[in-house]
Design a protein around this motif. Structure first.
Motif, mmCIF file in Angstrom:
data_model
loop_
_atom_site.group_PDB
_atom_site.id
_atom_site.type_symbol
_atom_site.label_atom_id
_atom_site.label_comp_id
_atom_site.label_asym_id
_atom_site.label_seq_id
_atom_site.Cartn_x
_atom_site.Cartn_y
_atom_site.Cartn_z
ATOM 1 N N PHE A 1 -2.863 -2.224 9.670
ATOM 2 C CA PHE A 1 -3.973 -3.160 9.874
ATOM 3 C C PHE A 1 -5.038 -2.894 8.822
ATOM 4 N N GLU A 2 -5.656 -3.972 8.333
ATOM 5 C CA GLU A 2 -6.710 -3.785 7.350
ATOM 6 C C GLU A 2 -7.866 -4.737 7.618
ATOM 7 N N LYS A 3 -9.060 -4.240 7.355
ATOM 8 C CA LYS A 3 -10.273 -5.023 7.528
ATOM 9 C C LYS A 3 -10.428 -5.908 6.294
ATOM 10 N N GLU A 4 -10.231 -7.194 6.459
ATOM 11 C CA GLU A 4 -10.126 -8.094 5.314
ATOM 12 C C GLU A 4 -11.395 -8.132 4.474
ATOM 13 N N SER A 5 -12.551 -8.037 5.097
ATOM 14 C CA SER A 5 -13.799 -8.108 4.348
ATOM 15 C C SER A 5 -13.933 -6.923 3.395
ATOM 16 N N GLU A 6 -13.420 -5.757 3.787
ATOM 17 C CA GLU A 6 -13.506 -4.569 2.948
ATOM 18 C C GLU A 6 -12.470 -4.604 1.832
ATOM 19 N N VAL A 7 -11.272 -5.094 2.165
ATOM 20 C CA VAL A 7 -10.208 -5.176 1.162
ATOM 21 C C VAL A 7 -10.592 -6.127 0.045
ATOM 22 N N ASN A 8 -11.245 -7.224 0.405
ATOM 23 C CA ASN A 8 -11.587 -8.268 -0.571
ATOM 24 C C ASN A 8 -12.949 -8.062 -1.222
ATOM 25 N N LEU B 1 -11.321 -0.014 13.363
ATOM 26 C CA LEU B 1 -11.638 -0.983 12.320
ATOM 27 C C LEU B 1 -12.815 -1.876 12.705
ATOM 28 N N SER B 2 -13.113 -1.946 13.993
ATOM 29 C CA SER B 2 -14.278 -2.712 14.457
ATOM 30 C C SER B 2 -15.528 -1.843 14.528
ATOM 31 N N GLY B 3 -15.379 -0.543 14.294
ATOM 32 C CA GLY B 3 -16.512 0.369 14.376
ATOM 33 C C GLY B 3 -16.953 0.681 15.783
ATOM 34 N N ASP B 4 -16.025 0.568 16.750
ATOM 35 C CA ASP B 4 -16.362 0.730 18.169
ATOM 36 C C ASP B 4 -15.694 1.936 18.813
ATOM 37 N N ALA B 5 -15.377 2.949 18.029
ATOM 38 C CA ALA B 5 -14.646 4.098 18.571
ATOM 39 C C ALA B 5 -15.558 5.229 19.042
ATOM 40 N N GLY B 6 -16.843 5.003 19.066
ATOM 41 C CA GLY B 6 -17.762 5.983 19.635
ATOM 42 C C GLY B 6 -17.778 7.303 18.889
ATOM 43 N N GLU B 7 -17.734 8.400 19.626
ATOM 44 C CA GLU B 7 -17.829 9.734 19.038
ATOM 45 C C GLU B 7 -16.670 10.057 18.098
ATOM 46 N N ARG B 8 -15.565 9.361 18.257
ATOM 47 C CA ARG B 8 -14.396 9.647 17.423
ATOM 48 C C ARG B 8 -14.264 8.660 16.251
ATOM 49 N N GLN B 9 -15.322 7.911 15.978
ATOM 50 C CA GLN B 9 -15.279 6.911 14.927
ATOM 51 C C GLN B 9 -15.059 7.532 13.550
ATOM 52 N N VAL B 10 -14.076 7.005 12.827
ATOM 53 C CA VAL B 10 -13.837 7.381 11.435
ATOM 54 C C VAL B 10 -14.884 6.692 10.568
ATOM 55 N N ASP B 11 -15.297 7.331 9.499
ATOM 56 C CA ASP B 11 -16.350 6.799 8.636
ATOM 57 C C ASP B 11 -15.849 5.600 7.830
ATOM 58 N N VAL C 1 0.853 -1.189 0.000
ATOM 59 C CA VAL C 1 0.000 0.000 0.000
ATOM 60 C C VAL C 1 0.887 1.237 0.000
ATOM 61 N N THR C 2 0.262 2.389 -0.160
ATOM 62 C CA THR C 2 0.924 3.680 -0.036
ATOM 63 C C THR C 2 0.196 4.475 1.042
ATOM 64 N N PRO C 3 0.741 5.602 1.472
ATOM 65 C CA PRO C 3 0.030 6.427 2.458
ATOM 66 C C PRO C 3 -1.371 6.826 2.004
ATOM 67 N N ASP C 4 -1.581 6.930 0.701
ATOM 68 C CA ASP C 4 -2.900 7.308 0.188
ATOM 69 C C ASP C 4 -3.965 6.254 0.471
ATOM 70 N N ASP C 5 -3.547 5.035 0.796
ATOM 71 C CA ASP C 5 -4.493 3.958 1.060
ATOM 72 C C ASP C 5 -4.966 3.908 2.512
ATOM 73 N N LEU C 6 -4.395 4.758 3.353
ATOM 74 C CA LEU C 6 -4.745 4.747 4.769
ATOM 75 C C LEU C 6 -6.006 5.562 5.029
ATOM 76 N N ASP C 7 -6.792 5.116 6.006
ATOM 77 C CA ASP C 7 -7.997 5.836 6.422
ATOM 78 C C ASP C 7 -7.802 6.566 7.750
ATOM 79 N N PHE C 8 -6.801 6.183 8.514
ATOM 80 C CA PHE C 8 -6.473 6.868 9.771
ATOM 81 C C PHE C 8 -5.081 6.430 10.196
ATOM 82 N N ALA C 9 -4.501 7.153 11.151
ATOM 83 C CA ALA C 9 -3.186 6.786 11.673
ATOM 84 C C ALA C 9 -3.073 7.239 13.124
ATOM 85 N N GLU C 10 -2.407 6.419 13.922
ATOM 86 C CA GLU C 10 -1.996 6.798 15.267
ATOM 87 C C GLU C 10 -0.480 6.974 15.227
#
Length: 392
Positions: A384-391, A352-362, A274-283
């Protein structure tokens, strides 16, 4: 080599907890990680454990890993303590990934802990300083805020980065941390607050520096052979990269970058394809505000010298093109040294589990964690990548 998955992660609150011990904090994180596994996981499933810890304050430096894993019921599980300064548990996660990839383990625990609030400020400075270059930095009186202040000064001189850019990092991360119930400094701050705080090491002020923290975090890593037992929606560890460098800042060719981060990023991106453009968030590792700005450039989120413009554009805010430090980062969430890297993985798991509450990324598909030791003597990155979305 087998594919490897993140199936659970959890942490304690970060802060100052005089009634807690390092063992009880670790138990809180471990139980949170186990309970987060969708289909359940038992302690007896764990084959190997890796625990990050610096040993601040001198408590149980030897065998601190087995001291906490035994306390949570992992009797007899081979446990390795990992020390790489502030990157200790980031490297513990890497070792867990390696153990599972290689076939040594099917299920591995990676975690970390630190207690930092029960000492005087002078003692805390001493223990923080042991991760700096001893002979020419620490013993000459240099603090980590002083080292990062040098990095900030050079970046400002070379690229026109301003104090407002540093303050915007603090404002963003406090805004995110205010949405995180685990955060030590879980309150918002204004740009004026961040501008006008007392100077710590010019040009860094109080709002440009992370707190010292008590806390623990754990992640559970499993192989492709058993992942279906634990989850129906796997999160794959797609890429791992690490790098090391001279411990002393004065020994490096550049004061305005962290080469270990650059090397780690190159390896992780290549492994994940991947490249940085493929990321949806970063810590990223924002022990000081300048460290986040350096990470933008070192990890390829922007070109060299453009970190100030990136933070100013709003692109790294929650809802921006690449949200950075949705947890609040070290600045707001806190920095219990041995737990920080694993704590970043906790945030990646929640996002990636959708459990981040108010700070959840779309609808995130892919995220990155970046953990640095000292002023850049070591760095480790996981993608880390959510396999169901990647595939899909």
């Amino acid at each position: 080599m087998r594919d490897v998955y993140l199936v659970g992660a959890g942490q304690s609150d970060y802060g100052a907890f005089p009634s807690e011990s390092y063992r009880s904090l670790f138990r809180t994180a471990f139980e949170a990680a186990v309970s987060s596994v969708p289909n359940g996981l038992e302690a007896e499933d764990i084959d190997e454990a890796f625990v990050g810890n610096l040993g601040v304050g001198g408590r149980q430096i030897g065998l601190s890993g087995p001291a906490v894993t035994e306390h949570v019921g992992l009797d007899g599980v081979p446990t390795t303590r990992v020390e790489n300064a502030c990157a200790a548990s980031g490297f513990a996660v890497r070792q867990a990934v390696q153990a599972v990839k290689s076939g040594i383990a099917d299920v591995a625990l990676a975690g970390g802990f630190e207690v930092m609030s029960d000492m005087s400020s002078d003692a805390t400075k001493y223990w923080l300083g042991v991760s700096g270059e001893t002979e020419w930095e620490r013993l000459s009186g240099t603090t980590f805020s002083g080292v990062y202040a040098q990095m900030a000064s050079v970046h400002m001189e070379q690229y026109g980065t301003t104090r407002d850019h540093l303050s915007q990092v603090a404002v963003k991360n406090h805004s995110n941390g205010a949405k995180n119930p685990h955060a030590q400094l879980g309150f918002e701050c204004s740009l004026e607050d961040a501008r006008s705080a007392p100077v710590v090491a010019d040009p860094l002020n109080l709002y440009h520096c992370c707190p010292t923290s008590d806390g623990a975090a754990c992640a559970l890593i499993v192989s492709e052979d058993v992942v279906d037992r634990y989850t129906d929606d796997p999160i794959r560890v797609a890429g791992v990269g690490a790098g090391s460098d001279s411990v002393g800042l004065f020994q490096r060719d550049s004061y305005s970058s962290v080469p270990a981060s650059q090397r780690a990023a190159e390896s992780a991106y290549e492994m994940a394809d991947v490249t940085p453009d493929d990321l949806d968030f970063a810590e990223v590792h924002d022990c000081f505000a300048i460290a986040e700005l350096l990470a933008y450039e070192d990890l390829g989120f922007c070109e060299k010298g453009e970190a100030g413009q990136l933070i100013q554009s709003g692109a790294t805010e929650l809802g921006g093109d690449l949200p950075v430090n949705t947890s609040g980062g070290l600045k707001s969430k806190g920095h219990p040294i041995g737990a920080t890297g694993a704590g970043q993985v906790v945030e990646a798991y929640k996002q990636l589990s959708g459990d981040a509450g108010e700070r959840q990324v779309d609808a995130p598909t892919r995220g990155l964690t970046h953990n640095v030791g000292g002023s850049g003597g070591a760095a480790v990155i996981h993608i880390f990548e959510k396999e169901s979305e990647v595939n899909a």
